[in-house]
Design an enzyme around this catalytic site. Structure first.
Site, short mmCIF file in Angstrom:
data_model
loop_
_atom_site.label_atom_id
_atom_site.label_comp_id
_atom_site.label_asym_id
_atom_site.label_seq_id
_atom_site.Cartn_x
_atom_site.Cartn_y
_atom_site.Cartn_z
N GLU A 234 1.65 0.95 -2.19
CA GLU A 234 0.22 1.15 -1.96
C GLU A 234 0.01 2.41 -1.13
OE1 GLU A 234 -0.65 -2.53 -0.08
OE2 GLU A 234 -0.05 -1.86 1.92
N GLU A 308 -4.82 -9.93 7.25
CA GLU A 308 -4.58 -8.64 7.88
C GLU A 308 -5.34 -7.54 7.16
OE1 GLU A 308 -0.47 -7.82 8.49
OE2 GLU A 308 -0.15 -9.63 9.68
N GLU A 321 -2.82 -8.01 3.50
CA GLU A 321 -2.09 -9.20 3.06
C GLU A 321 -2.59 -10.40 3.84
OE1 GLU A 321 2.05 -8.98 4.11
OE2 GLU A 321 1.60 -7.93 5.96
#
Length: 701
Positions: A234, A308, A321
Site C-alpha cells: 500500500e 488503526e 487495519e
C-alpha cells in the site's frame, strides 16, 4: 440483575481521596455463580499478568500455560494453575494449538483469553475451541478472519464506507508483482504481512531495491511469527500520524472510545503512546469513531478491538487495519475512561450485553504509556538478553505498571524483549508527562541494556512536548541514532555535587569501619575533590562542621569560592541518591561505584563521574592507558541471535552496503551489510549458528 461496582483501575492503589479518573461503572451482570469459573490465558509475560488481575477481581480462577523457558516466570507464579505446553521456541509452545487444547481439557478451563500476539488472531484456534465447547474471549472466527486479515478487512472497510489508504487490495504473491504494483502506486510504499502485527513483517520501500529486500525479509518474519506469509502493498504516507480507535461491541451495541496517539515508533513498532491525541479535534475524533463503530456493525463484531488509522497533516484519515484483540497500549484508554476493557471482554464473551452507552464514554484527563524494552537505544534499539539482576519499579499516585518481569527473571532470544509498560496519568498532558519523567528517573534496571534513557530523552524533546510529531519522529529527531542526554553546564555541576557527596559518604563509612566509630558520631573536616564529568573538570570543597554540611565550587587558579550549593539529602539507598540542590529535587541512580569513580544515571542517561583528591588526580597521569582492541577489519554481531543466511563466501569482493548475512533476534530479521569496499578473508559462522553480541562473524582483508 444490575450490579453497581465501585473500584479503582487494575494496577492502582486505592487511597483516601481517590483520583478523579477513578469512576463508578455499571455492568449488566448475572449472579457471580453463573460467570466463568476458570479462564486459561493462552499467552505469557505482562499481558498474562494483566488478564489475571481482572479475573481475580471478578473471582475467576486462572490457568497459565508456559514453555520450558518460562517455568519460573512471574506470570506462572501469579496463576492458580500452570501447565507446560512445550519447549522454548514459540512454534512448539505458545503456537502449539494441540498442546494448548490438552491443557484446557486437563484443567477444565471454560474460556480462553488470548492476550495479544501468538494465537490472539488465529481463527483456526477459535474453531478448535468451538469444537470442544470452550469460549474464546474475543470475536467469533468469522469476524476475526474477516477483520484480522489486512487484505479482507480493507475490502469490508471500503464497503462499509470507511476511508481506506490507497494501495493494492489483494495478496501479492511474487517479487515481480510487488515491483510492478509498487511502481503503479508510486514510491514510497509499505510492504506488510496480511496477518499479525507488532511491527513484524513490515518494511518501507523507497525504490525497487528496497522492495526486493523488504518483500523477502517480511515474508520470513511473517512466517516465523504468525505462520502466514501472505503479503500486501500500500501507499506509504510520509509524515503521517498513527492514531487508533478502541472499540467495544456486543454484536448490537458498538461503542468507540477516545483515540490513542501511537506515532512514536521504531521498526514500525510503537514505543510511546498517549490518550487522547494532542493533534485531533472533536470533529475528527468523532468521525473516526463513527467509522470504526460502523466497521464493527458490518460483521457483527463481539469483543474489544482496535481500528488503526493513518492521519495526514491535514487531518485526513485512512483505515490501516483492525486488530481483533486487546492492544498492548489499552491501559491508557482505561486510565482516561475508567473502564476495565478486560472485564468487558469477559462479560461479552459470556453473553452479557453492554449497558454502557456512547454518551457515557468521556475523556477524563490524560495518560501516557512508555514501553520499557530490554534493548540498546545506543545501537539502533537492538535487543538485549540476560538476567535482571536488580529491578526497582516506580510507585505513587497516577503511576501504573503492567509488567511480566521480576528481579532474577531472564530476557531470552525466544520472546519479545518487553520488560513492562509504564503508564502515568494526569489531569492534563503536561502533568502526565511530568509524572512520566519522575517515574522513569525512579525505574532501576540492572543486568540488561534497556531503553529508559531514550524514553526519558523523548519526554524533554521540544517536538514531543508541543505535540508536533509524526511516525517519522525518531529518524527526524535522532538521524544519527540516539547518543544519550546532553547535560547542561548546570546539570554537570549537579552530577559533580552528587559524586562528591557519594565519595565523602563512602570515605566516612570506611573510616567508621576501621576505627569502630559509630556511624552517627559527629565529625569535622575540610576536604577538596577533583571531579571530572566527560571533559569538564571541577574542584569542589566539602566542609563539615558540627551542624552543617557545605559543598562549594572552587576556582582552581585563584582558589576562591565560585558558588556554594544549598544541598539536602532526601534519599540515600545503595541504588539511589536523591538530593535537593538549590531548591530542586534531583534523583541520581547509582549503577557502579569504586574508590575513584561512580556510574550515575541522571535524566535517564548513564555517565561515569571521576572523583579524586587533588593528590590522587596528580598521580593518576602516571597510570598506564589500556589499549583498545581494533575491530575495524571484522563484522561483529550487533545483537544476540541466530544466523539465518549468508550471502557471501570467503574470497568474495564486496562493496559498501552489500548484504553479508541475515541475523534473527526476537523474531525480527536484520540484514548486516558491508561497512566498506573490501574482500572477505574468513567467515566464522554458518547458517543456523547462535551468536552473542560483539561476536566476530566475518573478517575482512
Amino acid at each position: 440483575m444490575n450490579r453497581l461496582i465501585l473500584s479503582s483501575l487494575a494496577g492502582h492503589k486505592t487511597t483516601a481521596g481517590a483520583s478523579a479518573h477513578q469512576m463508578v461503572r455499571y455492568f449488566h451482570s448475572s449472579s457471580p455463580n453463573f460467570m466463568f469459573e476458570k479462564i486459561l490465558v493462552a499467552n505469557r509475560g505482562e499481558i498474562a499478568c494483566r488478564v489475571f488481575r481482572t479475573c481475580k477481581k471478578m473471582g475467576i480462577k486462572t490457568v497459565a500455560i508456559h514453555s520450558d523457558a518460562d517455568k519460573y516466570s512471574k506470570f506462572v507464579q501469579e496463576a492458580d494453575e500452570a501447565v507446560c505446553v512445550g519447549p522454548a521456541p514459540t512454534s512448539k509452545s505458545y503456537l502449539n494449538i494441540e498442546a494448548i487444547i490438552e491443557a484446557i481439557k486437563k484443567t477444565g478451563a471454560q474460556a480462553v483469553h488470548p492476550g495479544y500476539g501468538f494465537l490472539s488472531e488465529n481463527s483456526h484456534f477459535v474453531k478448535e475451541l468451538e469444537k470442544i465447547g470452550v469460549t474464546f474471549i474475543g470475536p467469533g472466527s468469522y469476524a476475526m478472519h474477516a477483520l484480522g486479515d489486512k487484505i479482507e478487512s480493507k475490502k469490508i472497510a471500503k464497503a462499509a464506507g470507511v476511508s481506506v489508504i490507497p494501495g493494492f487490495i489483494g495478496e501479492v504473491e511474487s517479487l515481480d508483482e510487488v515491483i510492478r504494483i509498487a511502481n503503479e502506486i508510486g514510491y514510497p510504499v509499505m510492504v506488510k504481512a496480511s496477518a499479525g502485527g507488532g511491527g513484524k513483517g513490515m518494511r518501507i520501500a523507497w525504490n525497487d531495491e528496497d522492495v526486493k529486500i523488504g518483500f523477502r525479509l517480511s515474508k520470513q518474519e511473517a512466517k516465523s511469527s504468525f505462520g502466514d506469509d501472505r503479503m500486501l502493498i500500500e501507499k506509504y504516507i510520509d509524515r503521517g500520524r498513527h492514531i487508533e480507535i478502541q472499540v467495544l461491541s456486543d454484536g448490537d451495541n458498538a461503542l468507540y472510545f477516545p483515540e490513542r496517539e501511537c506515532s512514536i515508533q521504531r521498526r514500525n513498532q510503537k514505543v510511546i503512546e498517549e490518550a487522547p491525541s494532542p493533534f485531533l479535534d472533536d470533529e475528527t475524533r468523532n468521525a473516526m469513531g463513527r467509522q470504526a463503530a460502523a466497521l464493527c456493525r458490518a460483521v457483527g463484531y463481539k469483543s474489544a478491538g482496535t481500528v488503526e488509522f493513518l492521519v495526514d497533516m491535514k487531518k485526513n484519515f485512512y483505515f490501516l487495519e483492525m486488530n481483533t484483540r486487546l492492544q498492548v497500549e489499552h491501559p491508557i484508554t482505561e486510565e482516561i475512561t475508567g473502564q476495565d476493557l478486560v472485564e468487558h471482554m469477559i462479560r461479552i464473551a459470556y453473553g452479557e450485553k453492554l449497558k454502557l452507552q456512547q454518551q457515557e464514554v468521556k475523556i477524563k484527563g490524560w495518560a501516557v504509556e512508555s514501553r520499557v524494552y530490554a534493548e540498546d537505544p545506543y545501537r539502533n534499539f537492538l535487543p538485549s538478553i540476560g538476567r535482571i539482576k536488580k529491578y526497582i519499579r516506580p510507585e505513587g499516585p497516577g503511576v501504573r505498571i503492567d509488567g511480566g518481569i521480576q528481579e532474577g527473571g531472564e530476557i531470552s532470544t525466544y520472546y519479545d524483549p518487553l520488560i513492562s509498560k509504564l503508564i502515568t496519568y494526569g489531569e492534563t498532558r503536561k502533568s502526565a508527562i511530568i509524572r512520566m519523567k519522575k517515574a522513569l528517573d525512579e525505574y532501576f534496571i540492572k543486568g540488561v541494556n534497556h531503553n529508559v534513557p531514550f524514553l526519558r530523552d523523548v519526554m524533554e524533546n521540544e517536538k514531543f512536548l508541543s505535540g508536533d510529531f509524526s511516525t517519522s519522529f525518531i529518524p527526524e529527531e535522532y538521524p544519527e541514532g540516539f547518543k544519550g542526554y546532553h547535560f547542561t553546564p548546570k546539570q554537570i555541576e549537579q552530577l559533580a555535587v552528587c559524586a562528591t557527596v557519594l565519595r565523602f559518604m563512602d570515605q566516612y563509612k570506611l573510616l567508621s569501619n576501621s576505627t569502630n566509630q559509630a556511624r552517627d558520631t559527629p565529625i569535622e573536616t575540610d576536604e577538596f575533590f577533583v571531579i571530572r564529568v566527560g571533559n569538564v573538570r571541577h574542584l569542589l570543597r566539602v566542609e563539615v562542621k558540627k551542624d552543617s554540611f557545605v559543598i562549594q565550587l572552587v576556582d582552581e587558579a585563584s582558589e576562591t569560592i565560585v558558588k556554594q550549593y544549598d544541598m539536602e539529602i532526601q534519599e540515600d539507598t545503595p541504588e539511589m541518591l536523591t538530593l535537593k540542590i538549590d531548591g530542586g529535587v534531583h534523583r541520581f541512580q547509582i549503577h557502579g561505584r569504586s574508590t575513584h569513580a561512580y556510574t550515575l544515571q541522571f535524566h535517564g542517561t548513564k555517565t561515569e563521574v571521576i572523583v579524586r583528591t587533588p593528590e590522587e588526580d596528580e598521580l593518576y597521569k602516571y597510570m598506564p592507558i589500556k589499549k583498545s582492541v581494533d575491530s575495524s577489519n571484522a563484522l561483529l554481531s550487533p545483537m544476540p541471535g541466530a544466523i539465518l543466511s549468508l550471502a557471501v563466501k570467503e574470497g568474495d569482493k564486496v562493496v559498501l552496503g552489500q548484504e553479508l548475512c541475515v541475523i534473527e533476534a526476537m523474531k525480527m530479521q536484520n540484514v548486516l551489510r558491508a561497512p566498506r569496499d573490501c574482500e572477505i578473508k574468513s567467515i566464522k559462522v554458518k547458517a543456523g549458528t547462535n551468536v552473542a553480541v560483539d561476536e566476530i562473524l566475518i573478517e575482512f582483508k
